[in-house]
Scaffold this motif. Structure first.
Motif, PDB file in Angstrom:
ATOM      1  N   ILE A   1     -13.421  30.681   6.264  1.00 41.93           N
ATOM      2  CA  ILE A   1     -12.698  30.852   5.009  1.00 41.93           C
ATOM      3  C   ILE A   1     -12.030  32.227   5.000  1.00 41.93           C
ATOM      4  CG2 ILE A   1     -14.767  31.729   3.839  1.00 41.93           C
ATOM      5  CD1 ILE A   1     -11.886  29.743   2.207  1.00 41.93           C
ATOM      6  N   ASP A   2     -10.804  32.257   4.539  1.00 45.27           N
ATOM      7  CA  ASP A   2     -10.105  33.512   4.272  1.00 45.27           C
ATOM      8  C   ASP A   2     -10.388  33.866   2.821  1.00 45.27           C
ATOM      9  OD1 ASP A   2      -8.145  35.480   3.590  1.00 45.27           O
ATOM     10  OD2 ASP A   2      -6.870  34.798   5.242  1.00 45.27           O
ATOM     11  N   VAL A   3     -10.932  35.051   2.572  1.00 45.04           N
ATOM     12  CA  VAL A   3     -11.339  35.415   1.207  1.00 45.04           C
ATOM     13  C   VAL A   3     -10.158  35.484   0.245  1.00 45.04           C
ATOM     14  CG1 VAL A   3     -13.429  36.609   1.929  1.00 45.04           C
ATOM     15  CG2 VAL A   3     -11.271  37.886   1.775  1.00 45.04           C
ATOM     16  N   ARG A   4      -8.943  35.447   0.774  1.00 41.50           N
ATOM     17  CA  ARG A   4      -7.759  35.427  -0.102  1.00 41.50           C
ATOM     18  C   ARG A   4      -7.499  34.036  -0.675  1.00 41.50           C
ATOM     19  NH1 ARG A   4      -3.578  38.048   4.055  1.00 41.50           N
ATOM     20  NH2 ARG A   4      -4.716  36.553   5.354  1.00 41.50           N
ATOM     21  N   ASP A   5      -8.110  33.020  -0.092  1.00 39.79           N
ATOM     22  CA  ASP A   5      -7.977  31.647  -0.591  1.00 39.79           C
ATOM     23  C   ASP A   5      -9.087  31.409  -1.612  1.00 39.79           C
ATOM     24  OD1 ASP A   5      -7.752  28.943  -1.046  1.00 39.79           O
ATOM     25  OD2 ASP A   5      -7.545  28.403   1.071  1.00 39.79           O
TER      26      ASP A   5
ATOM     27  N   GLY B   1     -10.444  40.510  -2.347  1.00 37.07           N
ATOM     28  CA  GLY B   1     -11.284  39.562  -1.621  1.00 37.07           C
ATOM     29  C   GLY B   1     -12.759  39.806  -1.867  1.00 37.07           C
ATOM     30  N   VAL B   2     -13.155  41.071  -1.871  1.00 40.09           N
ATOM     31  CA  VAL B   2     -14.550  41.431  -2.168  1.00 40.09           C
ATOM     32  C   VAL B   2     -14.895  41.043  -3.606  1.00 40.09           C
ATOM     33  CG1 VAL B   2     -16.068  43.412  -2.562  1.00 40.09           C
ATOM     34  CG2 VAL B   2     -14.754  43.258  -0.447  1.00 40.09           C
ATOM     35  N   PHE B   3     -13.974  41.305  -4.525  1.00 40.89           N
ATOM     36  CA  PHE B   3     -14.172  40.962  -5.933  1.00 40.89           C
ATOM     37  C   PHE B   3     -14.369  39.451  -6.097  1.00 40.89           C
ATOM     38  CE2 PHE B   3     -12.132  41.651 -10.430  1.00 40.89           C
ATOM     39  CZ  PHE B   3     -13.274  41.142 -11.022  1.00 40.89           C
ATOM     40  N   MET B   4     -13.472  38.660  -5.514  1.00 40.63           N
ATOM     41  CA  MET B   4     -13.530  37.215  -5.684  1.00 40.63           C
ATOM     42  C   MET B   4     -14.750  36.598  -4.994  1.00 40.63           C
ATOM     43  SD  MET B   4     -11.048  36.329  -7.684  1.00 40.63           S
ATOM     44  CE  MET B   4     -11.519  37.848  -8.556  1.00 40.63           C
ATOM     45  N   THR B   5     -15.150  37.167  -3.846  1.00 44.59           N
ATOM     46  CA  THR B   5     -16.366  36.683  -3.181  1.00 44.59           C
ATOM     47  C   THR B   5     -17.588  36.969  -4.038  1.00 44.59           C
ATOM     48  OG1 THR B   5     -15.329  37.141  -1.035  1.00 44.59           O
ATOM     49  CG2 THR B   5     -17.700  36.733  -1.044  1.00 44.59           C
ATOM     50  N   SER B   6     -17.628  38.167  -4.611  1.00 44.08           N
ATOM     51  CA  SER B   6     -18.744  38.538  -5.493  1.00 44.08           C
ATOM     52  C   SER B   6     -18.757  37.652  -6.732  1.00 44.08           C
ATOM     53  CB  SER B   6     -18.617  40.010  -5.897  1.00 44.08           C
ATOM     54  OG  SER B   6     -18.663  40.852  -4.770  1.00 44.08           O
ATOM     55  N   GLN B   7     -17.584  37.396  -7.284  1.00 39.83           N
ATOM     56  CA  GLN B   7     -17.490  36.541  -8.468  1.00 39.83           C
ATOM     57  C   GLN B   7     -17.981  35.129  -8.177  1.00 39.83           C
ATOM     58  OE1 GLN B   7     -13.695  34.583  -9.751  1.00 39.83           O
ATOM     59  NE2 GLN B   7     -13.734  36.155 -11.350  1.00 39.83           N
ATOM     60  N   ALA B   8     -17.554  34.577  -7.033  1.00 41.70           N
ATOM     61  CA  ALA B   8     -17.971  33.220  -6.667  1.00 41.70           C
ATOM     62  C   ALA B   8     -19.489  33.138  -6.539  1.00 41.70           C
ATOM     63  CB  ALA B   8     -17.299  32.807  -5.359  1.00 41.70           C
ATOM     64  N   CYS B   9     -20.088  34.156  -5.939  1.00 41.51           N
ATOM     65  CA  CYS B   9     -21.548  34.156  -5.777  1.00 41.51           C
ATOM     66  C   CYS B   9     -22.260  34.389  -7.098  1.00 41.51           C
ATOM     67  CB  CYS B   9     -21.948  35.227  -4.760  1.00 41.51           C
ATOM     68  SG  CYS B   9     -21.467  34.828  -3.065  1.00 41.51           S
ATOM     69  N   ALA B  10     -21.725  35.277  -7.929  1.00 44.13           N
ATOM     70  CA  ALA B  10     -22.347  35.545  -9.226  1.00 44.13           C
ATOM     71  C   ALA B  10     -22.372  34.286 -10.092  1.00 44.13           C
ATOM     72  CB  ALA B  10     -21.608  36.671  -9.943  1.00 44.13           C
ATOM     73  N   LYS B  11     -21.323  33.476 -10.012  1.00 46.40           N
ATOM     74  CA  LYS B  11     -21.292  32.217 -10.774  1.00 46.40           C
ATOM     75  C   LYS B  11     -22.461  31.323 -10.389  1.00 46.40           C
ATOM     76  CE  LYS B  11     -16.257  31.988 -11.449  1.00 46.40           C
ATOM     77  NZ  LYS B  11     -15.005  31.302 -11.052  1.00 46.40           N
ATOM     78  N   GLN B  12     -22.764  31.268  -9.092  1.00 46.43           N
ATOM     79  CA  GLN B  12     -23.883  30.436  -8.637  1.00 46.43           C
ATOM     80  C   GLN B  12     -25.227  31.057  -9.022  1.00 46.43           C
ATOM     81  OE1 GLN B  12     -23.253  27.346  -7.423  1.00 46.43           O
ATOM     82  NE2 GLN B  12     -21.180  27.986  -7.971  1.00 46.43           N
ATOM     83  N   MET B  13     -25.327  32.364  -8.941  1.00 54.29           N
ATOM     84  CA  MET B  13     -26.566  33.039  -9.343  1.00 54.29           C
ATOM     85  C   MET B  13     -26.862  32.790 -10.818  1.00 54.29           C
ATOM     86  SD  MET B  13     -26.067  36.658  -7.316  1.00 54.29           S
ATOM     87  CE  MET B  13     -26.079  36.726  -5.509  1.00 54.29           C
ATOM     88  N   ILE B  14     -25.820  32.848 -11.631  1.00 49.28           N
ATOM     89  CA  ILE B  14     -25.985  32.587 -13.067  1.00 49.28           C
ATOM     90  C   ILE B  14     -26.309  31.112 -13.299  1.00 49.28           C
ATOM     91  CG2 ILE B  14     -24.753  32.526 -15.277  1.00 49.28           C
ATOM     92  CD1 ILE B  14     -23.219  35.041 -14.270  1.00 49.28           C
ATOM     93  N   ARG B  15     -25.684  30.255 -12.531  1.00 45.94           N
ATOM     94  CA  ARG B  15     -25.934  28.806 -12.629  1.00 45.94           C
ATOM     95  C   ARG B  15     -27.402  28.480 -12.407  1.00 45.94           C
ATOM     96  NH1 ARG B  15     -23.818  24.921  -7.771  1.00 45.94           N
ATOM     97  NH2 ARG B  15     -24.829  22.977  -8.361  1.00 45.94           N
ATOM     98  N   PHE B  16     -28.017  29.133 -11.422  1.00 44.94           N
ATOM     99  CA  PHE B  16     -29.409  28.813 -11.104  1.00 44.94           C
ATOM    100  C   PHE B  16     -30.410  29.675 -11.872  1.00 44.94           C
ATOM    101  CE2 PHE B  16     -27.155  27.404  -7.176  1.00 44.94           C
ATOM    102  CZ  PHE B  16     -27.436  26.047  -7.313  1.00 44.94           C
ATOM    103  N   GLY B  17     -29.939  30.733 -12.503  1.00 40.35           N
ATOM    104  CA  GLY B  17     -30.783  31.529 -13.387  1.00 40.35           C
ATOM    105  C   GLY B  17     -31.844  32.371 -12.720  1.00 40.35           C
ATOM    106  N   ASN B  18     -31.688  32.638 -11.421  1.00 35.68           N
ATOM    107  CA  ASN B  18     -32.689  33.431 -10.706  1.00 35.68           C
ATOM    108  C   ASN B  18     -32.259  34.870 -10.443  1.00 35.68           C
ATOM    109  OD1 ASN B  18     -34.424  31.167 -10.423  1.00 35.68           O
ATOM    110  ND2 ASN B  18     -33.195  30.448  -8.681  1.00 35.68           N
TER     111      ASN B  18
END
Length: 266
Positions: free
Chosen positions: A74-78, A129-146
């Protein structure tokens, strides 16, 4: 694994961690350290195929470490594709505990000659790219609540102007990563998501070795610019990766871990 019995707070057993820019170099070295601490690791990179070392490490993870290393191109710009991959990983694993955002590029060009296109590409990969990668992961972390831990690779160049190195856009992008880390830590702290940055000094990688062929004076000069009188190796950042992802750093967020041999402390 000795960390489980001796220092349990460093254990990453049953944790799922993503590492961007992990097809080779520093990202892959840190991914291996996370595996040794017990994590299941997903490597993200834009290369169609990771380095041969990747496959060796993946086999060792399976046969010796009782865990696994997976690759996703994956290209983090996508951003749309990035979010889709991270969400799919969350669906498969049922959790997401950590991210090391190590994807980045460098371009050494005098500021008077830099094009807007080149500058925008630098910022798009290294900061957005770093921002969007962090955002994508944070969404999942919040989703699972851990909760979780996000580590972004910055640079000492985000805090200093490197003598003899002409890279205004790169340095600006890394300064942006450091400031981004503080702000994400503030926003995501209520979700029990910690965000920190690592600021390495000069690291001897294959890319830097090629640079020394072109600029042999740098090979002699750069080690004199820090307090230890030498350059660092990718392996010297393994412990920092495990420390910041694990519970060993459970009260650390919004911080920049500077590991530059004292370069910026003169």
């Amino acid at each position: 694994m000795s960390t489980t019995t001796g220092l349990p707070e460093f254990s990453l057993a049953n944790k799922v961690v993503l590492v961007s820019g992990a097809a080779r170099g520093l990202g892959l070295t840190q991914a291996e350290a996370l595996l040794e601490a017990g994590a299941k690791v997903y490597a993200l990179d834009r290369l169609p195929e990771p380095s041969p070392d990747f496959h060796t490490i993946a086999e060792r993870a399976k046969s010796q470490l009782n865990t696994s290393l997976h690759y996703r191109q994956i290209d983090v710009r996508d951003v749309a594709a990035l979010n889709k991959i991270v969400e799919e990983i969350g669906d498969v694993e049922g959790r997401l505990d950590g991210l090391i955002a190590a994807a980045g590029i460098q371009q050494e060009t005098p500021a008077l000659e830099y094009t807007a296109e080149d500058a925008n590409r630098m910022f798009e990969v290294n900061m957005t790219g770093v921002f969007m990668t962090s955002q994508a992961c944070a969404k999942q972390m919040i989703r699972f609540g851990n909760g979780g831990s996000i580590v972004m690779i910055a640079s000492m160049s985000g805090s200093i102007a490197n003598r003899g190195l002409i890279c205004a856009a790169y340095n600006a992008s890394k300064a942006g990563v450091i400031q981004l880390g503080r702000n994400l830590a503030a926003e995501w702290g209520p979700h029990n998501i910690r965000v920190n940055t690592i600021s390495p000094g000069y690291i001897v990688t294959a890319m830097v070795e090629d640079l020394f062929v072109k600029y042999p004076d740098r090979k002699a000069d750069w080690p004199t610019q820090n307090m230890l009188g030498r350059l660092s190796k990718p392996a010297e950042y393994r412990g920092a990766a495990v420390f910041l992802i694990s519970d060993a750093s459970s009260f650390m967020t919004g911080a920049d871990l500077k590991m530059d041999g004292g370069h910026s402390a003169w």
